[in-house]
Design a protein around this motif. Structure first.
Motif, PDB file in Angstrom:
ATOM      1  N   VAL A  63       0.841  -1.202   0.000  1.00 47.88           N
ATOM      2  CA  VAL A  63       0.000   0.000   0.000  1.00 47.88           C
ATOM      3  C   VAL A  63       0.875   1.250   0.000  1.00 47.88           C
ATOM      4  N   GLN A  64       1.850   1.271   0.891  1.00 50.60           N
ATOM      5  CA  GLN A  64       2.723   2.437   1.000  1.00 50.60           C
ATOM      6  C   GLN A  64       3.522   2.657  -0.276  1.00 50.60           C
ATOM      7  N   ALA A  65       3.964   1.560  -0.909  1.00 48.45           N
ATOM      8  CA  ALA A  65       4.733   1.679  -2.148  1.00 48.45           C
ATOM      9  C   ALA A  65       3.883   2.267  -3.271  1.00 48.45           C
ATOM     10  N   VAL A  66       2.640   1.794  -3.393  1.00 48.32           N
ATOM     11  CA  VAL A  66       1.755   2.313  -4.441  1.00 48.32           C
ATOM     12  C   VAL A  66       1.413   3.781  -4.179  1.00 48.32           C
ATOM     13  N   LEU A  67       1.187   4.137  -2.904  1.00 52.14           N
ATOM     14  CA  LEU A  67       0.889   5.531  -2.570  1.00 52.14           C
ATOM     15  C   LEU A  67       2.081   6.437  -2.887  1.00 52.14           C
ATOM     16  N   ARG A  68       3.297   5.958  -2.607  1.00 49.64           N
ATOM     17  CA  ARG A  68       4.493   6.753  -2.936  1.00 49.64           C
ATOM     18  C   ARG A  68       4.614   6.937  -4.438  1.00 49.64           C
ATOM     19  N   ARG A  69       4.354   5.865  -5.180  1.00 44.97           N
ATOM     20  CA  ARG A  69       4.450   5.949  -6.643  1.00 44.97           C
ATOM     21  C   ARG A  69       3.416   6.918  -7.203  1.00 44.97           C
ATOM     22  N   THR A  70       2.207   6.875  -6.659  1.00 45.72           N
ATOM     23  CA  THR A  70       1.160   7.788  -7.107  1.00 45.72           C
ATOM     24  C   THR A  70       1.536   9.237  -6.805  1.00 45.72           C
ATOM     25  N   ALA A  71       2.075   9.464  -5.604  1.00 40.68           N
ATOM     26  CA  ALA A  71       2.474  10.819  -5.218  1.00 40.68           C
ATOM     27  C   ALA A  71       3.586  11.342  -6.117  1.00 40.68           C
ATOM     28  N   SER A  72       4.524  10.457  -6.483  1.00 39.01           N
ATOM     29  CA  SER A  72       5.641  10.889  -7.334  1.00 39.01           C
ATOM     30  C   SER A  72       5.185  11.236  -8.737  1.00 39.01           C
ATOM     31  N   GLN A  73       4.000  10.720  -9.117  1.00 39.30           N
ATOM     32  CA  GLN A  73       3.440  11.023 -10.429  1.00 39.30           C
ATOM     33  C   GLN A  73       2.548  12.255 -10.393  1.00 39.30           C
ATOM     34  N   GLY A  74       2.546  12.939  -9.238  1.00 36.33           N
ATOM     35  CA  GLY A  74       1.752  14.156  -9.133  1.00 36.33           C
ATOM     36  C   GLY A  74       0.299  13.897  -8.821  1.00 36.33           C
ATOM     37  N   GLY A  75       0.027  12.823  -8.066  1.00 36.55           N
ATOM     38  CA  GLY A  75      -1.372  12.521  -7.715  1.00 36.55           C
ATOM     39  C   GLY A  75      -1.989  11.576  -8.703  1.00 36.55           C
TER      40      GLY A  75
END
Length: 245
Positions: free
Chosen positions: A126-138
């Protein structure tokens, strides 16, 4: 109770909101506890219909989605979430066949965890996917599909077709648009009626022949602007868009 009035499981948490769609209460309780321990907020949906309602009401940052949900299956929920937007989704399932993993990824899942699983590993995913989403600008913006003269915008739900050098906007119902967009993502692939039902009519109790009716109406609208035989019927199997990408 109105879904918008439902409290998150731990008001003291200020982290990302995770919607946990899981019909096994024990698994939901364990995962919820691990999520809260990691500073995340969690809300539980016990079936597919509730998951779709809570997704609309709470706009979670991520969905943990079990495949085998009552009311509306996990595959159907995933399809509807993808039509709504790009909320990250991690599938939870006892199925470990490659075909099931491919189904989840093809429908737009961000990750896939097979039961039995280590709850700590699920939280790490979950944390990894959330970090990836955040790095893509939401949230990721869905790209406009351009296939064989069609221009299909999943964000605005507008579809058009270039005819004799002029672009004509198609007056489609939401279901017709969803069918067109779904097949346009793989225009040469044959889709079964059951697959089109799951992807484009996820909350419907209609029979598979309902797909035939929607396809027929879509085809007639395209015939009015001189595009014949689209979508194409594949006898005994289903339909494909049948145009050159």
């Amino acid at each position: 109770m109105d879904p918008a009035d439902l409290p998150l499981t731990d008001p003291a948490c200020t982290g990302a909101v995770v919607l946990l769609a899981e019909d096994e209460a024990e698994i939901a309780d364990i995962l919820g506890a691990y999520l809260r321990r990691s500073g995340l907020r969690a809300v539980h949906a016990a079936d597919g219909r509730q998951a779709l309602a809570l997704h609309l009401a709470l706009k979670p940052d991520l969905v943990l989605l079990d495949v085998h949900l009552p009311q509306v299956s996990g595959w159907q929920v995933l399809s509807e979430l993808r039509h709504r937007g790009d909320t990250p989704v991690i599938m939870l399932t006892a199925l470990d066949q490659d075909i099931d993993k491919l189904m989840g990824l093809r429908l737009g899942a961000d990750d896939y965890v097979v039961k039995p699983f280590n709850p700590a590993e699920v939280v790490a995913r979950v944390q990894a996917v959330l970090r990836r989403t955040a790095s893509q600008g939401g949230r990721r913006t869905q790209k406009v599909l351009r296939v064989g003269g069609f221009q299909i915008d999943p964000e605005t739900l507008e579809a058009s077709l270039e005819v004799n050098g002029e672009r004509q906007v198609l007056a489609l119902t939401l279901t017709e648009f969803n069918l067109l967009a779904h097949m346009a993502r793989a225009p040469k692939r044959v889709f079964s009626r059951a697959e089109l039902m799951a992807a484009c009519l996820p909350e419907s109790d209609a029979l598979e022949r309902t797909v035939d009716s929607h396809i027929s109406k879509l085809r007639k609208k395209l015939e009015l602007i001189s595009l014949e035989g689209v979508p194409a019927s594949v006898r005994g199997v289903g339909y494909r868009l049948g145009i050159t990408p």
